[in-house]
Design an enzyme around this catalytic site. Structure first.
Site, PDB file in Angstrom:
ATOM      1  N   HIS A 124     124.453  17.490 -48.519  1.00 35.95           N
ATOM      2  CA  HIS A 124     125.694  18.165 -49.350  1.00 35.95           C
ATOM      3  C   HIS A 124     126.691  16.603 -49.653  1.00 35.95           C
ATOM      4  O   HIS A 124     126.386  15.423 -48.878  1.00 35.95           O
ATOM      5  CB  HIS A 124     126.804  18.841 -48.547  1.00 35.95           C
ATOM      6  CG  HIS A 124     127.278  18.527 -47.241  1.00 35.95           C
ATOM      7  ND1 HIS A 124     126.583  18.519 -46.105  1.00 35.95           N
ATOM      8  CD2 HIS A 124     128.256  17.909 -46.836  1.00 35.95           C
ATOM      9  CE1 HIS A 124     127.276  17.998 -44.983  1.00 35.95           C
ATOM     10  NE2 HIS A 124     128.084  17.574 -45.480  1.00 35.95           N
ATOM     11  N   HIS A 162     130.238  14.954 -50.654  1.00 36.63           N
ATOM     12  CA  HIS A 162     131.679  15.154 -50.753  1.00 36.63           C
ATOM     13  C   HIS A 162     132.189  14.533 -51.999  1.00 36.63           C
ATOM     14  O   HIS A 162     131.916  13.476 -52.373  1.00 36.63           O
ATOM     15  CB  HIS A 162     132.246  14.364 -49.789  1.00 36.63           C
ATOM     16  CG  HIS A 162     132.051  14.964 -48.316  1.00 36.63           C
ATOM     17  ND1 HIS A 162     132.806  15.976 -47.659  1.00 36.63           N
ATOM     18  CD2 HIS A 162     130.900  14.853 -47.384  1.00 36.63           C
ATOM     19  CE1 HIS A 162     132.264  16.177 -46.446  1.00 36.63           C
ATOM     20  NE2 HIS A 162     131.244  15.802 -46.251  1.00 36.63           N
TER      21      HIS A 162
END
Length: 140
Positions: free
Chosen positions: A100, A102
């Site tokens: 992932h 940010h």
């Protein structure tokens, strides 16, 4: 999809989230423990533990999507800057082992100016040359 992965479940819509963007390959959600208001996560719908497992074509798409969303968020939130953060491995601060990225809008005096930095290391010119020599990537 990996059964015990919370981000797989979020990406599949099995766990509710505040989704700000979705397509066939990604879901982008607001982080439930944000550094600042607007902090979001780009999550691939397929499971990859980290950057090293992510196919190159998908890595390209992540950066294109990050750029698109950062520009949109900067316009909407009127932020003063932007951090893109992507951790790989426990030693690097990764806590959820599903790739992932940010997206962190930054505001003057948001209280986090010193949170995304590190202690600077002093490296001698000789050590710098040795490291450079070891890391130099040859064209394929």
């Amino acid at each position: 999809m990996k059964e015990d992965c919370i981000f797989c479940k979020i990406a599949a819509g099995e766990i509710p989230s505040k989704t700000i963007y979705e397509d066939e390959e990604f879901r982008v959600i607001l982080d439930i423990s944000p550094a600042v208001k607007g902090h979001a996560l780009i999550i691939p719908k397929d499971h990859y533990a980290n950057l090293f497992e992510l196919p190159e074509a998908l890595a390209v798409k992540v950066m294109i999507l990050a750029r698109k969303l950062a520009a949109h968020m900067k316009e909407v939130l009127q932020c003063d800057g932007f951090n893109l953060v992507q951790n790989n491995g426990k030693a690097a601060g990764q806590t959820v082992f599903h790739f992932h990225m940010h997206l962190i809008p930054r505001f003057e005096n948001d209280g986090n100016q010193d949170r995304l930095c590190w202690n600077q290391l002093e490296v001698s010119p000789e050590e710098m040359e040795e490291i450079c020599s070891k890391l130099k990537l040859k064209e394929e």
